[in-house]
Design a protein around this motif. Sequence first.
Motif, PDB file in Angstrom:
ATOM      1  N   MET A   1       0.835  -1.199   0.000  1.00 46.73           N
ATOM      2  CA  MET A   1       0.000   0.000   0.000  1.00 46.73           C
ATOM      3  C   MET A   1       0.871   1.250   0.000  1.00 46.73           C
ATOM      4  O   MET A   1       0.548   2.247  -0.616  1.00 46.73           O
ATOM      5  CB  MET A   1      -0.917   0.007   1.240  1.00 46.73           C
ATOM      6  CG  MET A   1      -1.919  -1.119   1.283  1.00 46.73           C
ATOM      7  SD  MET A   1      -3.058  -1.110  -0.121  1.00 46.73           S
ATOM      8  CE  MET A   1      -2.319  -2.316  -1.191  1.00 46.73           C
TER       9      MET A   1
ATOM     10  N   TYR B   1     -22.233  12.714 -16.921  1.00 50.36           N
ATOM     11  CA  TYR B   1     -21.549  11.817 -15.981  1.00 50.36           C
ATOM     12  C   TYR B   1     -20.283  11.233 -16.581  1.00 50.36           C
ATOM     13  O   TYR B   1     -19.599  10.444 -15.946  1.00 50.36           O
ATOM     14  CB  TYR B   1     -22.494  10.693 -15.547  1.00 50.36           C
ATOM     15  CG  TYR B   1     -23.673  11.222 -14.776  1.00 50.36           C
ATOM     16  CD1 TYR B   1     -23.516  11.577 -13.441  1.00 50.36           C
ATOM     17  CD2 TYR B   1     -24.905  11.403 -15.376  1.00 50.36           C
ATOM     18  CE1 TYR B   1     -24.568  12.098 -12.725  1.00 50.36           C
ATOM     19  CE2 TYR B   1     -25.970  11.935 -14.677  1.00 50.36           C
ATOM     20  CZ  TYR B   1     -25.799  12.271 -13.353  1.00 50.36           C
ATOM     21  OH  TYR B   1     -26.831  12.793 -12.649  1.00 50.36           O
TER      22      TYR B   1
ATOM     23  N   ARG C   1     -19.237  21.250  -9.655  1.00 50.22           N
ATOM     24  CA  ARG C   1     -19.659  19.927 -10.093  1.00 50.22           C
ATOM     25  C   ARG C   1     -18.482  19.162 -10.675  1.00 50.22           C
ATOM     26  O   ARG C   1     -18.291  17.976 -10.405  1.00 50.22           O
ATOM     27  CB  ARG C   1     -20.748  20.065 -11.169  1.00 50.22           C
ATOM     28  CG  ARG C   1     -21.320  18.738 -11.576  1.00 50.22           C
ATOM     29  CD  ARG C   1     -22.116  18.827 -12.866  1.00 50.22           C
ATOM     30  NE  ARG C   1     -22.126  17.524 -13.497  1.00 50.22           N
ATOM     31  CZ  ARG C   1     -23.072  16.615 -13.303  1.00 50.22           C
ATOM     32  NH1 ARG C   1     -24.075  16.893 -12.513  1.00 50.22           N
ATOM     33  NH2 ARG C   1     -23.006  15.448 -13.881  1.00 50.22           N
TER      34      ARG C   1
ATOM     35  N   VAL D   1     -15.306  19.503 -10.040  1.00 49.27           N
ATOM     36  CA  VAL D   1     -14.353  19.073  -9.010  1.00 49.27           C
ATOM     37  C   VAL D   1     -14.886  17.846  -8.287  1.00 49.27           C
ATOM     38  O   VAL D   1     -14.183  16.848  -8.113  1.00 49.27           O
ATOM     39  CB  VAL D   1     -14.081  20.233  -8.016  1.00 49.27           C
ATOM     40  CG1 VAL D   1     -13.414  19.715  -6.772  1.00 49.27           C
ATOM     41  CG2 VAL D   1     -13.222  21.289  -8.674  1.00 49.27           C
ATOM     42  N   ILE D   2     -16.159  17.921  -7.884  1.00 49.27           N
ATOM     43  CA  ILE D   2     -16.734  16.804  -7.122  1.00 49.27           C
ATOM     44  C   ILE D   2     -16.702  15.536  -7.974  1.00 49.27           C
ATOM     45  O   ILE D   2     -16.289  14.459  -7.528  1.00 49.27           O
ATOM     46  CB  ILE D   2     -18.196  17.122  -6.738  1.00 49.27           C
ATOM     47  CG1 ILE D   2     -18.244  18.351  -5.851  1.00 49.27           C
ATOM     48  CG2 ILE D   2     -18.837  15.933  -6.076  1.00 49.27           C
ATOM     49  CD1 ILE D   2     -18.377  18.104  -4.418  1.00 49.27           C
ATOM     50  N   GLN D   3     -17.131  15.687  -9.227  1.00 48.71           N
ATOM     51  CA  GLN D   3     -17.223  14.496 -10.078  1.00 48.71           C
ATOM     52  C   GLN D   3     -15.828  13.925 -10.346  1.00 48.71           C
ATOM     53  O   GLN D   3     -15.638  12.715 -10.312  1.00 48.71           O
ATOM     54  CB  GLN D   3     -17.918  14.877 -11.393  1.00 48.71           C
ATOM     55  CG  GLN D   3     -18.308  13.679 -12.202  1.00 48.71           C
ATOM     56  CD  GLN D   3     -19.379  14.033 -13.238  1.00 48.71           C
ATOM     57  OE1 GLN D   3     -20.389  14.645 -12.895  1.00 48.71           O
ATOM     58  NE2 GLN D   3     -19.153  13.665 -14.466  1.00 48.71           N
TER      59      GLN D   3
ATOM     60  N   LEU E   1     -13.206  14.212  -8.429  1.00 44.99           N
ATOM     61  CA  LEU E   1     -12.683  13.591  -7.215  1.00 44.99           C
ATOM     62  C   LEU E   1     -13.320  12.219  -7.013  1.00 44.99           C
ATOM     63  O   LEU E   1     -12.657  11.276  -6.582  1.00 44.99           O
ATOM     64  CB  LEU E   1     -12.947  14.485  -5.999  1.00 44.99           C
ATOM     65  CG  LEU E   1     -12.050  15.720  -5.919  1.00 44.99           C
ATOM     66  CD1 LEU E   1     -12.438  16.571  -4.725  1.00 44.99           C
ATOM     67  CD2 LEU E   1     -10.587  15.313  -5.811  1.00 44.99           C
ATOM     68  N   LEU E   2     -14.606  12.131  -7.343  1.00 45.16           N
ATOM     69  CA  LEU E   2     -15.284  10.833  -7.190  1.00 45.16           C
ATOM     70  C   LEU E   2     -14.670   9.802  -8.128  1.00 45.16           C
ATOM     71  O   LEU E   2     -14.347   8.685  -7.710  1.00 45.16           O
ATOM     72  CB  LEU E   2     -16.766  10.998  -7.506  1.00 45.16           C
ATOM     73  CG  LEU E   2     -17.646  11.226  -6.303  1.00 45.16           C
ATOM     74  CD1 LEU E   2     -19.088  11.388  -6.736  1.00 45.16           C
ATOM     75  CD2 LEU E   2     -17.530  10.058  -5.333  1.00 45.16           C
TER      76      LEU E   2
ATOM     77  N   ALA F   1     -11.297   8.933  -6.904  1.00 41.95           N
ATOM     78  CA  ALA F   1     -11.345   8.085  -5.716  1.00 41.95           C
ATOM     79  C   ALA F   1     -11.679   6.650  -6.098  1.00 41.95           C
ATOM     80  O   ALA F   1     -11.071   5.697  -5.598  1.00 41.95           O
ATOM     81  CB  ALA F   1     -12.374   8.634  -4.731  1.00 41.95           C
ATOM     82  N   VAL F   2     -12.625   6.493  -7.016  1.00 41.34           N
ATOM     83  CA  VAL F   2     -13.025   5.141  -7.420  1.00 41.34           C
ATOM     84  C   VAL F   2     -11.861   4.425  -8.108  1.00 41.34           C
ATOM     85  O   VAL F   2     -11.520   3.289  -7.762  1.00 41.34           O
ATOM     86  CB  VAL F   2     -14.251   5.208  -8.361  1.00 41.34           C
ATOM     87  CG1 VAL F   2     -14.509   3.848  -8.992  1.00 41.34           C
ATOM     88  CG2 VAL F   2     -15.477   5.663  -7.594  1.00 41.34           C
TER      89      VAL F   2
ATOM     90  N   ALA G   1      -9.151   3.632  -5.646  1.00 37.78           N
ATOM     91  CA  ALA G   1      -9.541   2.516  -4.779  1.00 37.78           C
ATOM     92  C   ALA G   1      -9.423   1.196  -5.537  1.00 37.78           C
ATOM     93  O   ALA G   1      -8.942   0.192  -4.982  1.00 37.78           O
ATOM     94  CB  ALA G   1     -10.975   2.727  -4.297  1.00 37.78           C
ATOM     95  N   LEU G   2      -9.831   1.202  -6.785  1.00 38.52           N
ATOM     96  CA  LEU G   2      -9.720  -0.020  -7.587  1.00 38.52           C
ATOM     97  C   LEU G   2      -8.255  -0.437  -7.722  1.00 38.52           C
ATOM     98  O   LEU G   2      -7.921  -1.616  -7.651  1.00 38.52           O
ATOM     99  CB  LEU G   2     -10.333   0.204  -8.973  1.00 38.52           C
ATOM    100  CG  LEU G   2     -11.855   0.224  -9.027  1.00 38.52           C
ATOM    101  CD1 LEU G   2     -12.336   0.633 -10.415  1.00 38.52           C
ATOM    102  CD2 LEU G   2     -12.414  -1.140  -8.663  1.00 38.52           C
TER     103      LEU G   2
ATOM    104  N   ARG H   1      -7.103  -1.853  -4.429  1.00 39.08           N
ATOM    105  CA  ARG H   1      -7.756  -3.130  -4.177  1.00 39.08           C
ATOM    106  C   ARG H   1      -7.102  -4.211  -5.028  1.00 39.08           C
ATOM    107  O   ARG H   1      -6.782  -5.299  -4.555  1.00 39.08           O
ATOM    108  CB  ARG H   1      -9.238  -2.983  -4.523  1.00 39.08           C
ATOM    109  CG  ARG H   1     -10.058  -4.222  -4.323  1.00 39.08           C
ATOM    110  CD  ARG H   1     -11.529  -3.855  -4.396  1.00 39.08           C
ATOM    111  NE  ARG H   1     -12.358  -5.039  -4.559  1.00 39.08           N
ATOM    112  CZ  ARG H   1     -12.705  -5.527  -5.744  1.00 39.08           C
ATOM    113  NH1 ARG H   1     -12.269  -4.958  -6.848  1.00 39.08           N
ATOM    114  NH2 ARG H   1     -13.470  -6.594  -5.808  1.00 39.08           N
TER     115      ARG H   1
ATOM    116  N   ALA I   1      -3.420  -4.908  -3.893  1.00 37.23           N
ATOM    117  CA  ALA I   1      -3.286  -5.579  -2.604  1.00 37.23           C
ATOM    118  C   ALA I   1      -3.464  -7.088  -2.758  1.00 37.23           C
ATOM    119  O   ALA I   1      -2.845  -7.871  -2.053  1.00 37.23           O
ATOM    120  CB  ALA I   1      -4.312  -5.018  -1.625  1.00 37.23           C
ATOM    121  N   ARG I   2      -4.325  -7.494  -3.687  1.00 33.69           N
ATOM    122  CA  ARG I   2      -4.648  -8.904  -3.807  1.00 33.69           C
ATOM    123  C   ARG I   2      -3.805  -9.604  -4.858  1.00 33.69           C
ATOM    124  O   ARG I   2      -3.859 -10.812  -4.987  1.00 33.69           O
ATOM    125  CB  ARG I   2      -6.107  -9.047  -4.240  1.00 33.69           C
ATOM    126  CG  ARG I   2      -7.051  -8.395  -3.280  1.00 33.69           C
ATOM    127  CD  ARG I   2      -8.453  -8.488  -3.831  1.00 33.69           C
ATOM    128  NE  ARG I   2      -9.406  -8.022  -2.845  1.00 33.69           N
ATOM    129  CZ  ARG I   2     -10.709  -8.191  -2.964  1.00 33.69           C
ATOM    130  NH1 ARG I   2     -11.197  -8.812  -4.018  1.00 33.69           N
ATOM    131  NH2 ARG I   2     -11.526  -7.748  -2.036  1.00 33.69           N
TER     132      ARG I   2
END
Lengths: 958, 287
Positions: free
Chosen positions: B124, B236, B260, B262-264, B266-267, B270-271, B274-275, B278, B281-282
Amino acid sequence: MRPTRGLVRPSPRPGARATVAALTTALLSAALLAVPFAGTATAADDVTTEDATVPSGTGADAVELDTTVYVPSSATAQDPAPAVVLAHGFGGSKDSVAGDAQDLAARGYVVLAYSARGFGDSTGQIGLDDPDFEVADVSTLLDVLAERDDVLLDGPGDPRVGLSGVSYGGAVSLLGAAYDDRVDAIAPRITWNSLTSALFPSQAGAVDGNTVAATPATGDAGVFKRLWSGLFFGAGSVPTGDGLLASLTGGATAEGGAASLPQIDPSTLDSAAVEQALTCGRFRADVCAAYQSAAASGTLTPEIAAILDRSSPAGVLDRITAPTLLVQGTQDSLFGLGQADANARGIAANGTPVSVVWYDGGHDESASEGTTEDLRELVAGWFDFHLRGQGEDPGTGFSYPVPTGVGAAVGSVQGGSQTEEAAAYPGIGDAQPAERVSVPLSGTVFPVVTPPGGNPAAITTVPGLGAVTAALGGTTVEIPGQFAAFDSAPLDAATDVVGASTVTLAVSSPTGTATLFAKLYDVAADGSQTLPSGLVAPLALTGLSTDPTAPTEVEVTLPGIVHRFETGHVMRVLVSSTDQAFAAPAEAGVYTVALADGAALAAPTVDGAVVGESSSSRWWVLLGVLAGLGVLGVVVARLWGARRRRQLSVVEPDGEDVPLRFEGVTKSYKDGFTAVRGLSFEVRRGQVLGLLGPNGAGKTTSLRMLMGLIRPTEGTISVFGHPASPGAPVLSRLGSFVEGTGLQPHLSGRDNLELYWAATGRPAEDAHLDEAIAIAGLGTALDKRVRSYSQGMRQRVAIAQAMLGLPDLLVLDEPTNGLDPPQIHAMREVLQDYAKTGRTVIVSSHLLAEIEQTCSHVVVMAKGQKVAEGTVEEIIGTGGAVLVVLDDPADTDRAVEVLGVLPGTSVERSDEGLVLELGGTSRAAAVTALVGAGIGVDQVTPRRRLEDAFLSLVGESS
Amino acid sequence: MSTVQSTGAVAGYRPERTLRLSVELRRQFKRRRTIGVFALMVALPLLLIAALQLGASEDAQSNSRLNLVDVATSSGLNFTLFVLFATTSFFLVVVYALFFGDTVASEAQWGSLRYALATPVPRMRLLRQKWLAALVMSVAALLTVTVVAVVAGGIAFGFEDIQTPIGITIGQGDGLLRLAGMVGYLAVHLLVVGTLAFWLSTVTDAPLAAVGGSVFTMFVFAILDQVEQLGSVRDYFPTAEEFAWTDLLQTPVDSGDLYRGVIQSLLYAAVFTALAFRHFARRDVTS
């Protein structure tokens, strides 16, 4: 000319804003792997529609009105709902308002949409919102609603009802509320106060009011707004009833009904009726005649004024007691902001609550879908509070688009529209009068020519398109010699103008009358001028001085606008003698136009606040959320690390003596292939262990598991007593070289070693870099790029890298590949010496000689399983055979005899020499026997070496 | 034999000191690719200045459309806006994709990833450091092109106020502040393509696949964005609001789309991040 890419980006699509909230929520919930993109779900009621034809009027004026009632499922006899009557714009029909009707019905209102007489499928003739006809029809419709059991009643025959409509429908809302006191709330949009002032404007003279957009009403004379009037009447006179301009109906598309010419019975054919039908379409005769007269002469006669005033709410505003939401557009050269201003003043004078909303749109430019949606919300909010007592009190505030320095429709280039809000509309009710900023102007006396026939004319506005600035991307066209211009100094600070500015001019005309057009231009520093919203204030002046030296002072109200004049820009009042959109006098003449003494521009401003001024606060919120998430992340990481450290604290007691232990380790892949099966072995301190096996035996997989690169499916691997999981700290005692050098080709060998050590984060003095470099033995080549190295050189650098920091456990996979014999020899010594320091070395190889000569212990693997384990001697020593090569091959037969008698031996001949199975006899005894028999022995070498052992163990010898 | 800590680690080993940012940046800046990108970032504005100087004459006047090219030469800040506008949808996308997409996959390709993991740099932490280093380099590249454009553009076209296509001027101080906002917005918005490339980088061992895959994805969305029939679905898309930073030219600024965006972004970032974590790690590191 090559097309260049411009600063044109798609404007935000509807719903884009609404979803920001949903997105924010999603971010907050931090559900990172499954982001719920919430849709904009409206709890829509099921709406049913009922079409009906309603008779209205009596005698010759009796008509059949085509209606549709939208009934939400929530409205029942037990639970009746308030009603809303929706009227369409000029040229439209009940279908034009279907979208609004569905929306309101979904919010729980019984909505009645109808085609006004003369439009759509309704019969009758257009009376221009005549109180005797169209307004009386509204009362008829209220009667219809009062009879429905699903409509809430305030009393017998008195439904709880609101009126709303756009333009033509807006006026009928106002007039309906004035003439029928059963109306409980109204929301007229982009409509008129006085048709006379709208179609024959003259913005000269004193203004009766302290409001921001107060505009003088037309007195005896006005300037005929010929282009608009033509369109307006044209829309009503075409037989189909289709709107000529969608903008007339507020942007909605009018579905052409099966309307047709008034039926004419051929038997009673009368030429007057035919002419009326062909020239007037569905207009009433008196309206038609008034228009024809106006269009022909361009002058306002008392007869025309009478007809237009009859259709105007101006005279009956004092009767309106229903709370009124006035919506007016800033892009509207037909019914300007002044019309709504006059309505607001008139209605508020009764003490009736009035809220004023200006939006970016109007008859010249339909509003963006986002704005349209916002307006729907506003109207629904107004009715919710005033008809149902639900929701927040919308109050009596004033909102308007944030002034921008962008001219007309160009604004959409940069997207985005914000709204500013003030507590009240200045100058009505108890509100403070409008504030005005005084901007000094300068300019001399200009002679202004009016050309014969009014041609050529300035071009400023095209009905339905608004400012030509926007439509053509150029500037407006002003004809030299036909205008006077008065400039302010360049502005020190940006000035927002919200409403209609005033200025006093001094005008003379040889005839005593003059038709002029006053405009307020925004002049940029580079001289380019923009006409905000493309609006013009026509002036029909009479009784002027004929003496140019003693001109008459005229108070002029410029068009109502919402515009920001940027710093450094100049405000220019321009007065011209012609305008394409208006009728101008046919006679030529020369006027003089000057500023009145000490005249200054009085520009209205409103001290509003931008709505959603969260715009800055929400950025702080976002920052806060991100910071919060960051802190949360750090805390979680800490906790996770602590948990991990606790897990690692389980240590096998004999760890220091057993640097490596495999226990039942299996690695299976998803595809079913099992690389290692049930592998168990131990390596003791100071050993040099060889991992021997053919390619594919699972050696490298085992080493990768040991390094924490691959997770075993079953079993455990411990390194110095600690589990060898990925990233386990104990791995820091490990030095490895496994399958490939992993050197960065663009760096030198030395840089590779130094950067590798730097990445471990351990102190530089722990590296023992010089010793490692000595082992690599590259000399000056160490400073060349690895790219230029031979395989052997790379190999040696990689082994040196594995030995950095003198690890307690050194793991080397096929270390001698690519090395030449002297290097192989040196490497063996290095590894054996290394083990003598008490450290442990693991070497894997498929080369038997390699293992035999380097290692003290060996684990033999085949097909993922261990087949043997022990010291090299043990593996080699099982059974013994020697190859005996004689000096003289002729002695072979004798030698066979001599050796054959030794106890337990057997002899075989081979191409290389004699193969002697020693049995119980020692090699020395055998050699002694041969020498004793006088047979010269050239060589005696062990025959059954590891290779045979290996092959027999892995089952490939047979 | 070495001294050992209770965790089993050798003395001197501390997980939080492994693969420090400075070390990772040193590793990256020793690569010609990194130097090349930064050289390009310096060269691009200079190249554009030369191009604008050469072809300054005839065409510019006859073009009546509003665009930033027309006003590109009116000041250094204007030129900078033009450079940003020209680079937003392709050049900067590639730079972000390169720095983020190459970072893990190239280590896997060299085979150095396994040695870093066996050091051991906790997985990590390795990913985090790589991510941060890629971010630092990407933002540095963005800042380089901006600063060079401001300075070189200023020298070439004068240190004047911003002249927007619609004839509004924005003072220099205010203009610089807005420019900072634009660069900040771009830095965040481009994270979408960056983190997508980063995720792909952990999936594949081929740097080209990670970089190319993410750039390709962005282009597909850019093309789909032209299809009007898709309606508001396009809001989107990861490419949505990529030009929202031009809203900062407005007075007053309407930050709705920016927010909008910035938020989108960042989302999405983040996704994808995270992927990446994830998956990594595995993952069995077999390269």
